[in-house]
Scaffold this motif. Structure first.
Motif, PDB file in Angstrom:
ATOM      1  N   VAL A 242       5.630   9.265   8.889  1.00 14.14           N
ATOM      2  CA  VAL A 242       6.067   7.877   8.738  1.00 14.14           C
ATOM      3  C   VAL A 242       6.267   7.609   7.247  1.00 14.14           C
ATOM      4  CG1 VAL A 242       5.397   5.456   9.002  1.00 14.14           C
ATOM      5  CG2 VAL A 242       4.825   7.110  10.793  1.00 14.14           C
ATOM      6  N   ALA A 243       7.408   7.021   6.904  1.00 11.95           N
ATOM      7  CA  ALA A 243       7.663   6.672   5.497  1.00 11.95           C
ATOM      8  C   ALA A 243       8.472   5.390   5.470  1.00 11.95           C
ATOM      9  CB  ALA A 243       8.399   7.804   4.786  1.00 11.95           C
ATOM     10  N   LEU A 273       1.682  10.291   2.860  1.00  9.53           N
ATOM     11  CA  LEU A 273       2.390   9.580   3.925  1.00  9.53           C
ATOM     12  C   LEU A 273       1.673   9.819   5.252  1.00  9.53           C
ATOM     13  CD1 LEU A 273       6.072  10.516   2.999  1.00  9.53           C
ATOM     14  CD2 LEU A 273       4.934   8.321   2.643  1.00  9.53           C
ATOM     15  N   PRO A 274       1.588   8.800   6.108  1.00  9.33           N
ATOM     16  CA  PRO A 274       0.969   9.004   7.422  1.00  9.33           C
ATOM     17  C   PRO A 274       1.691  10.113   8.199  1.00  9.33           C
ATOM     18  CG  PRO A 274       1.353   6.668   7.000  1.00  9.33           C
ATOM     19  CD  PRO A 274       2.059   7.421   5.916  1.00  9.33           C
TER      20      PRO A 274
ATOM     21  N   MET B   1       1.265   2.223   6.193  1.00  9.28           N
ATOM     22  CA  MET B   1       0.992   3.142   5.098  1.00  9.28           C
ATOM     23  C   MET B   1       0.316   2.405   3.959  1.00  9.28           C
ATOM     24  SD  MET B   1       4.959   3.473   4.642  1.00  9.28           S
ATOM     25  CE  MET B   1       5.088   2.917   6.332  1.00  9.28           C
ATOM     26  N   LEU B  11       5.744  12.553  -3.978  1.00  8.27           N
ATOM     27  CA  LEU B  11       6.362  11.437  -3.265  1.00  8.27           C
ATOM     28  C   LEU B  11       7.258  10.642  -4.208  1.00  8.27           C
ATOM     29  CD1 LEU B  11       6.719   9.851  -0.699  1.00  8.27           C
ATOM     30  CD2 LEU B  11       4.646   8.573  -1.225  1.00  8.27           C
ATOM     31  N   GLU B  30       8.798   0.496  -0.374  1.00  9.47           N
ATOM     32  CA  GLU B  30       7.829   1.529  -0.746  1.00  9.47           C
ATOM     33  C   GLU B  30       7.000   1.126  -1.951  1.00  9.47           C
ATOM     34  OE1 GLU B  30       5.577   4.647  -0.559  1.00  9.47           O
ATOM     35  OE2 GLU B  30       7.186   4.320   0.877  1.00  9.47           O
TER      36      GLU B  30
END
Lengths: 290, 393
Positions: A242-243, A273-274, B1, B11, B30
């Motif tokens: 998931v992102a 990330l999950p 998240m 990331l 994000e």
């Protein structure tokens, strides 16, 4: 409202809610047009795609911004995976599509595979090896899901999900603000979900050997091929991530598959990330609670 | 998240590379910060004088600080941080020094115990323009009985490519000084100073485990830069601390972040600075961020600092040799310092508890190359703090 369609070789769906028929149909039209555009442009199964043109050309070609962005992203993934994620490995992927190739075929495909066989200086691409097949697998479907979600928002949809073969991009949460509950595909059990999770935003992508896997003499061969050995990878049966975009989720899940159980798991933890990983024995790991 | 955590180097790279493709919205999400509110209590306690002879109370500065901060989103792409601070200061501070036996300085401390309050509020608003490009504006105001400071700042970061980010910005501050007991001690009644700063930095993501940042900062100060509460012994007389009314400083900063493994990261920083008063300084700082089972994090660290004194610093001056400027403020003298700290963090669901301790010791013996003059006021202190944060999402 739910609309089902098929594109890029997989079943897809568009879920929208809290909109009238007119907006829903405009969202569907925009989605179908976008996936068709991206399929025509980047499919490695079509001879008339941009990728086909690029790989056929012996000359340097300046590409458009969208394609340049995809190449930049692919270059970054290649760098982060020490060469495992490789868009030049299309020949190898095709080789393993539905059959187990002979070693000499693999060797021949390896000779036209490798990031060092292209010269990429944005916006100019030069494919220096003839017969190379470029493959944006692991990128384009996920990118298309994000693009479709964005287009749906532009036509006025605020609540919905784009589902391209199990890779999901959220248009927006339910009208009451609640997250969508989405299923993570179970490997090796078609149509079944391994887990259901709340997706408040962003995207969910799953890479695994549950689709297009090859079974010969009882042994499963993944459709994801290690570009160094030319053989399908062994490791996780599936990885879901998931992102905040389906593109990042998809690239993270594909890289984790390529890196294998030990390195892939560590890499996912480092990303933060999950994720949910399932190995060949059905063992589950990761921090997505199921 | 968990968007409260800073993205890992890997990331960050993925996000930077994907930002051009998936547009601003996904990226803004994000980098958005879940709303949080936090409280900190900090106790700073300077050691009593020992060793060097003193006149007056040997009890030095003690500061209790309470801090309340809030962080949250304003719209989709803006993050607001507001920080309110209240300090209570007490104790004596070095006033001036006089020559003692064998010309060794005797430190004279302010006779009365100072007790003062400082209140400050600051706010910053970061706008995420997408593609890893951010603009942050900040304002702050601080008030004491005798000191008011107002500052504004603006900074901008822009990615040059997937691995390189450029940052630049500037700030202005305007301080007003109205010393207490000005008539009794013949201090300046009203004074002002301005500080102008500009900086530029480049941040390189070297690989998926490490990031290197290097930057240059230029500071220019003008106005009343002396300390109205300090005197300098010139010959037989104690005269007001007198410094030039301008100071220009250039500093070079390097920061390195290394993810050693999944659970440990090294932060190493250095700063080298020179200024027009002849001061040169070097700071080296290293901390290890180690995550432990059970949502614990332990952060041990060490810091070394060395400073060459200002041209017009001495513990006391010969009347014939003193120039136009003279100061015996220990902060302008040569010294070196070593500090060690240990911080602990523990997460309980949406709550995060932090606590830590720092021990700092400064002396002329630690100065790189040795200090060129005695510094009887060099300070050592202990700092402890505890805090609690609540994350709403």
């Amino acid at each position: 409202m739910r609309f089902e369609f098929s594109t890029m070789g997989c079943p897809c769906a568009l879920h929208v809610e809290d909109v009238g028929d007119d907006v829903a149909r405009r969202a569907l039209a925009a989605t179908l047009a976008e996936v068709d555009r991206l399929d025509r442009k980047y499919s490695h199964y079509r001879d008339d795609s941009l990728l086909a043109t690029l790989q056929r050309s012996s000359e340097s070609i300046d590409v458009d911004d969208e394609t340049a962005n995809l190449f930049d992203f692919a270059a970054e993934l290649n760098r982060q995976s020490d060469g495992l994620f490789d868009i030049t490995a299309g020949k190898l992927t095709r080789l393993w599509d539905g059959r187990k190739p002979a070693q000499k075929e693999i060797d021949a495909a390896l000779r036209v595979t490798g990031w060092h066989r292209i010269e990429w200086n944005r916006p100019t691409l030069h494919v220096t090896t003839r017969n190379m097949h470029l493959d944006f697998g692991g990128l384009v479907k996920e990118y298309a899901a994000d693009r479709c979600a964005e287009l749906c928002r532009e036509v006025g949809v605020q609540s919905g999900v784009v589902d391209l073969g199990g890779d999901l991009a959220l248009i927006g949460p339910h009208a009451n603000g609640e997250a969508w509950i989405v299923g993570i595909k179970a490997p090796r059990a078609e149509g079944k979900a391994a887990a259901s999770i709340a997706l408040p935003r962003g995207g969910l992508a799953t890479s695994g050997d549950y689709e297009r896997a090859l079974i010969i003499d009882g042994k499963r061969y993944s459709h994801i091929v290690d570009p160094r050995s030319g053989w399908p990878i062994e490791g996780f049966a599936s990885v879901s991530v998931v992102a905040d975009s389906c593109l990042v989720a998809g690239s993270a899940s594909t890289l984790a598959m390529l890196l294998g159980i030990e390195r892939g798991g560590a890499w996912l933890r480092e990303l933060g990330l999950p994720h949910l990983c399932i190995d060949g024995e059905g063992r589950i790991s990761g921090d997505i609670k199921i | 998240m968990n968007t409260n955590k800073r993205p890992s180097p890997s990331l960050s790279l993925l996000l930077a590379a994907s930002a051009a493709l998936v547009g601003h919205k996904a990226h803004a999400e994000e980098t958005s910060t879940a709303p949080s509110i936090g409280y900190r209590f900090n106790v700073y306690d300077e050691d009593a004088f020992s060793g060097a002879p003193v006149i007056g109370s040997d009890k030095r500065y003690h500061v209790d600080t309470q801090q309340l901060d809030f962080s949250g989103n304003v719209g989709e792409r803006n993050t607001l941080n507001v920080d309110a601070t209240h300090e209570v200061m007490s104790g004596s501070s070095p006033w001036y020094s006089i020559p003692g036996p064998n010309n060794k300085p005797i430190q004279v401390l302010s006779g009365a115990t100072i007790r003062d309050h400082r209140s400050a509020i600051s706010a910053s608003l970061m706008h995420d323009a997408g593609g890893n490009s951010t603009t942050t504006g900040s304002v702050s105001y601080s008030a004491e009985r005798d000191y008011h400071a107002t500052a504004i700042g603006l900074e901008h970061t822009i990615p040059l490519n997937t691995a390189l980010t450029l940052g630049f910005g500037g700030s202005l501050s305007h301080d007003v000084i109205e010393p207490t007991d000005a008539e009794i001690f013949d201090r300046i009644r009203h004074a002002q100073k301005n500080t102008y700063s500009a900086f530029g930095s480049l941040s390189w993501v070297l690989n998926r485990a490490s990031v290197l940042e290097s930057g240059i900062q230029l500071n220019y100060q003008s106005g009343y830069l002396s300390d109205p509460y300090k005197l300098a012994t010139v010959g037989e007389a104690q005269l007001p601390d007198t410094r030039p009314d301008r100071r220009t400083e250039a500093a070079w900063l390097v920061r390195y972040r290394l993810a050693i493994n999944d659970n440990a990261a090294l932060h190493a920083d250095s700063r080298v600075a020179v200024n027009s008063w002849g001061q040169k300084s070097v700071t080296l700082d290293a901390s290890l961020y180690q995550t432990l089972p059970g949502d614990w994090q332990i952060i041990p660290g060490v810091r070394y600092y060395t400073q060459h004194s200002a041209r017009f610093y001495a513990p006391f001056f010969d009347a014939n040799d003193a120039g136009s400027f003279y100061s015996s403020d220990y902060r302008l003298g040569g010294f070196g310092s070593v500090a060690g700290h240990l911080d602990l963090r523990k997460q309980f669901g949406r709550w995060e508890f932090t606590a830590g301790m720092e021990r700092y010791h400064a002396t002329t013996r630690y100065a790189l190359g040795g200090a060129n003059a005695a510094n009887p006021g060099a300070v050592s202190y202990t700092r402890i703090f505890a805090g609690l944060d609540y994350h709403f999402d």
